[in-house]
Motif scaffolding. Structure first.
Motif, PDB file in Angstrom:
ATOM      1  N   LEU A  81       0.806  -1.218   0.000  1.00 47.49           N
ATOM      2  CA  LEU A  81       0.000   0.000   0.000  1.00 47.49           C
ATOM      3  C   LEU A  81       0.843   1.275   0.000  1.00 47.49           C
ATOM      4  O   LEU A  81       0.370   2.327  -0.437  1.00 47.49           O
ATOM      5  N   PHE A  82       2.089   1.181   0.475  1.00 43.91           N
ATOM      6  CA  PHE A  82       2.957   2.362   0.513  1.00 43.91           C
ATOM      7  C   PHE A  82       4.136   2.236  -0.452  1.00 43.91           C
ATOM      8  O   PHE A  82       5.147   2.904  -0.277  1.00 43.91           O
ATOM      9  N   LYS A  83       3.988   1.395  -1.458  1.00 46.65           N
ATOM     10  CA  LYS A  83       5.101   1.153  -2.381  1.00 46.65           C
ATOM     11  C   LYS A  83       5.442   2.376  -3.229  1.00 46.65           C
ATOM     12  O   LYS A  83       6.547   2.481  -3.771  1.00 46.65           O
ATOM     13  N   ASP A  84       4.478   3.305  -3.359  1.00 43.39           N
ATOM     14  CA  ASP A  84       4.738   4.487  -4.185  1.00 43.39           C
ATOM     15  C   ASP A  84       5.513   5.572  -3.438  1.00 43.39           C
ATOM     16  O   ASP A  84       5.903   6.577  -4.045  1.00 43.39           O
ATOM     17  N   PHE A  85       5.716   5.378  -2.143  1.00 43.63           N
ATOM     18  CA  PHE A  85       6.476   6.370  -1.382  1.00 43.63           C
ATOM     19  C   PHE A  85       7.972   6.104  -1.512  1.00 43.63           C
ATOM     20  O   PHE A  85       8.426   4.960  -1.427  1.00 43.63           O
TER      21      PHE A  85
END
Length: 609
Positions: A81-85
């Motif tokens: 869910l936070f892979k784009d950060f």
């Protein structure tokens, strides 16, 4: 072995001789796929999973939950869910390095995944998406400090009942009326009134997203002033520019050689056990009621025939030496599949896939003694799944002794697993603790203890550390007596012991002029566990020292000993477990074997095997 086929009439289904040849297997006489397509409707699961990863739509997640809770659990994780950060993206956006570091720190405080239920996963996704939206446009550390206050209000509203909030407001209003204005007390009550009014407003929002779903460490960061202030202070001190966040590339060099590699037979020897002549994969499937049998496209008929014949002999030996009720038990109630040379990864001889419920053995090296190891992984995972009535979304193994369910799981089985892992991991062994340069001295009470121990033991390092170990162990007894968390005390004692080892080494050098690289320390772990920790370079639970790998290797050793009792050699099943680097030995091995005896006797007695 007793023939109790009737016990399996309701639980085990013999699959039809269904060929599911791929195009490249069209002309093969042996190496072609049969049974159920391993993995089932994987393409449908993959499509839903990809769609959710791209859109983060809760309706898509709900559909994925219906198709496969396991697949749903794989996408509902912090990592996904936070892979784009990333820090580099934050830099491009114009975020200050201090604010970017704070964002990164808070994300790492979010729990890795929610608890194993559809509802928990949905709440986790909602909270993660809401938090991302709230933090998205923060670009300075001052903005982040204001943001901490905002999140603190939301979390407090999650944790407190609105009835209690209203009660606090009444008390504050009464005190505010009595406090003289202007005064420090009046300003304090005015601030508290504003704070609790904000909590009341937040709690009154219908269908609000609860950020507590992101886990206790996330909550603690925002609700504990000490936690947040410490992080802010450290970041302000250590991060002044983006250069301070640059990750230094690792030095190039030769790869480390593995500390242990399996000894493999040139050709597997099978003697005195069961020899089978299997002509087709359907015969192997029917013999054990495997869900399916699969071959890689590079598996020729000769290699395929070697595998299915040796596999049949190996698993019949396994079934008989463990006194299973029926050889169908090998397929774990018809849930297990076999694959040969079709799903290999890296240099592994074989592996077990808990999602697809399949054991894969590689084309050539998979013939060499790993079938028992992978089968135990399958059993370990199957019992965990069965304890949840096969409705769990998380991948789990019974030997991890956590998160297992209670559905149709005997207390006797749970007890035997706990006893097994206790014997495997606990004991009295010696660990060579490396001496570290101490940045600061231990507290004075610990230094006094170390000096007294060194003096009373006449400079003998092992006896000195035994003295310190015994003294620290008294803290464990006291914790147990007062009802404190014993595990935390044990962990603290372990850290203290390792720290004092370096202090004792310095003391020894000052007294004798002799420098030592390591100090022998007594531990509460088994020799087998200590050897595994060395393979993992001290990282407990990383791989070799994880419960599931410790148990699987110990099972290999147990099984080889059982085969020897019956003068059986089956190198396809298990091979040479007499290496103390990777396997238990001596009295520890005997005790572990006894635990395995008890475990399998229990599983057979209650007709799980």
């Amino acid at each position: 072995m007793q023939n109790q086929l009737s016990l399996f009439d309701e639980n085990v289904r013999i699959l039809e001789n269904q060929e599911i040849r791929t195009h490249k297997q069209h002309n093969n006489n042996v190496a072609y796929d049969v049974g159920v397509k391993i993995g089932g409707a994987r393409k449908d699961q993959a499509a839903l999973r990809k769609s959710f990863e791209e859109n983060r739509d809760l309706n898509i997640l709900s559909l994925l939950e219906e198709v496969s809770p396991v697949e749903a659990s794989l996408v509902v994780t912090r990592k996904e869910l936070f892979k784009d950060f990333s820090l580099s993206i934050e830099k491009e956006k114009g975020t200050s390095p201090q604010a970017a570091k704070l964002k990164d720190l808070v994300i790492k405080r979010i729990q890795s995944n929610p608890s194993d239920s559809k509802e928990s996963r949905e709440e986790f996704v909602k909270a993660a998406l809401n938090y991302q939206m709230l933090v998205e446009n923060i670009s300075t550390i001052d903005e982040f400090i204001e943001f901490i206050y905002e999140i603190r209000i939301k979390l407090t509203a999650d944790c407190m009942s609105m009835f209690n909030v209203k009660g606090h407001l009444r008390v504050i209003k009464e005190r505010l009326e009595k406090a003289p204005a202007p005064s420090a007390l009046h300003r304090q009550y005015t601030k508290e009134l504003k704070y609790y009014n904000a909590i009341l407003d937040e709690g009154s929002i219908p269908d609000r997203v609860k950020l507590t779903a992101l886990g206790p460490n996330f909550v603690k960061f925002f609700l504990s002033a000490k936690s947040a202030n410490t992080s802010l202070r450290n970041i302000k001190r250590d991060i002044q520019s983006w250069d301070d966040l640059t990750i230094k590339s690792r030095k190039k060099g030769t790869k480390n050689q593995p500390l242990w590699e399996r000894e493999l037979p040139i050709t597997p020897v099978i003697t005195a056990g069961y020899a089978y002549k299997i002509n087709k994969p359907t015969e192997l499937m029917e013999l054990f009621s495997f869900r399916g049998v699969e071959f890689g496209h590079y598996m020729d008929d000769h290699s395929g025939a070697d595998h299915i014949n040796n596999c049949a002999s190996a698993f019949m030996d396994l079934s008989n030496v463990l006194n299973m009720n029926h050889n169908f038990s090998i397929s774990l109630n018809g849930t297990l599949s076999m694959a040969f040379g079709s799903r290999g990864r890296g240099k592994a001889l074989g592996h077990y896939e808990p999602i697809a419920k399949v054991i894969n053995l590689t084309k050539n090296r998979g013939l060499l003694g790993v079938a028992a190891h992978e089968w135990f992984h399958a059993l370990d995972n199957w019992i965990f799944d069965m304890s949840h009535n096969y409705k769990n979304g998380q991948i789990g193994f019974m030997t991890d002794l956590e998160k297992y369910g209670s559905y149709n799981l005997s207390n006797a089985v749970v007890y035997e697993f706990k006893e097994l892992m206790k014997i495997i991991t606990e004991g009295n062994s010696i660990s060579e603790v490396p001496v570290m340069r101490m940045k600061r001295k231990p507290p004075i009470t610990e230094r006094v203890l170390a000096r007294r121990a060194y003096n009373e033991c006449d400079g003998d390092l092992l006896q000195t550390m035994h003295y310190i170990h015994d003294a620290l162990s008294e803290h464990i007894d006291m914790a147990a007596y007062y009802g404190e968390q014993v595990e935390k005390v044990k962990a603290k004692n372990d850290r203290t012991l390792r720290k004092l080892a370096s202090f004792v080494a310095e003391l020894h050098e000052s007294r004798t002029g002799k420098f030592v690289d390591t100090v022998p320390c007594p531990t509460n772990t088994s020799r087998y566990m200590q050897a595994a920790l060395k393979l993992d370079k001290g990282n407990k639970g990383k791989y070799w020292s994880s419960n599931r790998e410790l148990a699987a290797r110990a099972f290999e050793a147990y099984l080889e000993d059982k085969l020897k009792e019956d003068s059986i050699v089956n190198d396809y099943l298990v091979y040479k477990t007499n290496n103390p680097i990777a396997f238990p030995e001596g009295d520890e091995r005997e005790k572990i074997n006894e635990c395995f005896n008890n475990l399998f006797e229990t599983l057979v007695k209650i007709h799980m095997l």
